[in-house]
Design an enzyme around this catalytic site. Sequence first.
Site, short mmCIF file in Angstrom:
data_model
loop_
_atom_site.label_atom_id
_atom_site.label_comp_id
_atom_site.label_asym_id
_atom_site.label_seq_id
_atom_site.Cartn_x
_atom_site.Cartn_y
_atom_site.Cartn_z
N SER A 8 -3.59 3.29 6.01
CA SER A 8 -2.34 3.63 5.73
C SER A 8 -1.15 2.88 6.40
O SER A 8 -1.69 2.75 7.36
CB SER A 8 -2.64 5.14 5.53
OG SER A 8 -1.19 5.65 5.22
N HIS A 9 -0.37 2.83 5.89
CA HIS A 9 0.50 2.99 7.21
C HIS A 9 0.92 3.95 7.77
O HIS A 9 1.42 3.90 8.72
CB HIS A 9 2.36 2.65 6.16
CG HIS A 9 1.90 1.68 4.85
ND1 HIS A 9 1.71 1.62 4.05
CD2 HIS A 9 3.21 0.27 5.24
CE1 HIS A 9 1.78 0.41 3.82
NE2 HIS A 9 2.67 -0.99 4.48
N SER A 10 0.09 5.04 7.61
CA SER A 10 0.74 6.08 8.81
C SER A 10 -0.99 6.49 9.27
O SER A 10 -1.72 6.85 8.82
CB SER A 10 1.21 7.45 8.02
OG SER A 10 1.17 8.88 8.83
N GLY A 45 3.23 1.41 9.67
CA GLY A 45 2.75 0.02 8.94
C GLY A 45 1.45 -0.71 8.87
O GLY A 45 0.29 0.49 9.37
N SER A 72 0.20 -2.16 -0.31
CA SER A 72 0.05 -2.98 0.57
C SER A 72 -0.75 -3.05 2.13
O SER A 72 -1.48 -3.70 2.51
CB SER A 72 1.94 -3.16 1.28
OG SER A 72 2.35 -1.56 2.21
#
Lengths: 127, 127
Positions: A8-10, A45, A72
């Site tokens: 994940s981005h987090s 990210g 993404s």
Amino acid sequence: MIGIILVSHSQKITDGIKEMIEEMIGESPNVEVISCGGTGDGRLGTNSLMILDSINYLANASHILIFGDIGSAILCAETAIDLIDDPNLSGKVTLVDSPLVEGAFAAAVQASVNCTKEEILKEVSSI
Amino acid sequence: MIGIILVSHSQKITDGIKEMIEEMIGESPNVEVISCGGTGDGRLGTNSLMILDSINYLANASHILIFGDIGSAILCAETAIDLIDDPNLSGKVTLVDSPLVEGAFAAAVQASVNCTKEEILKEVSSI
């Protein structure tokens, strides 16, 4: 042993999922979960090389299932898979098409009771 | 303004989603996201009264969308909705049938560009 990589981005999200899974299944020799959210240096990210490191770390797993959340994160996991050197290892890796939290949780519970990869993916696909 | 309430056994998960949404949409007058994961005292679990407090806090929203992850988080959100005193407020609340991270993220992005509740739910249902 089934390896599960959370993307994940987090990092908070993937750390939280790992904790929730470990609270549910405890220590299991059948499953290892790696939290691979964020950039690796505390920012939001994704990081393909960090995902690749996780894949390599799980090289002894019978199968490696990767779960991601939004676009993404999925693309970054695909890049990591493309970067695998060893075809034996890349053959073990599946990027699972499922919701991140719900899919990873269901997969880990199934893996903890020693289900096959096919049984795990069948369960996950029913979410 | 659309209110979004995130429910999970893990506060890390809901805090992470809120951060990811705020990174994406910035400050928006059109959407307010409340992280409502965990028990409220740092443990894994859910808390219907905390969810009810979040609903009451968002009483001025045009609509309130609640997203949860696995079974008992959903049940806890249903209990919170049952506990709402004001029928005008309960009529604004929708427990959305979608994956937590992916659904809440898509809903917040749609809400930030001033979509209607119907447009948001249509977008979320396509996930």
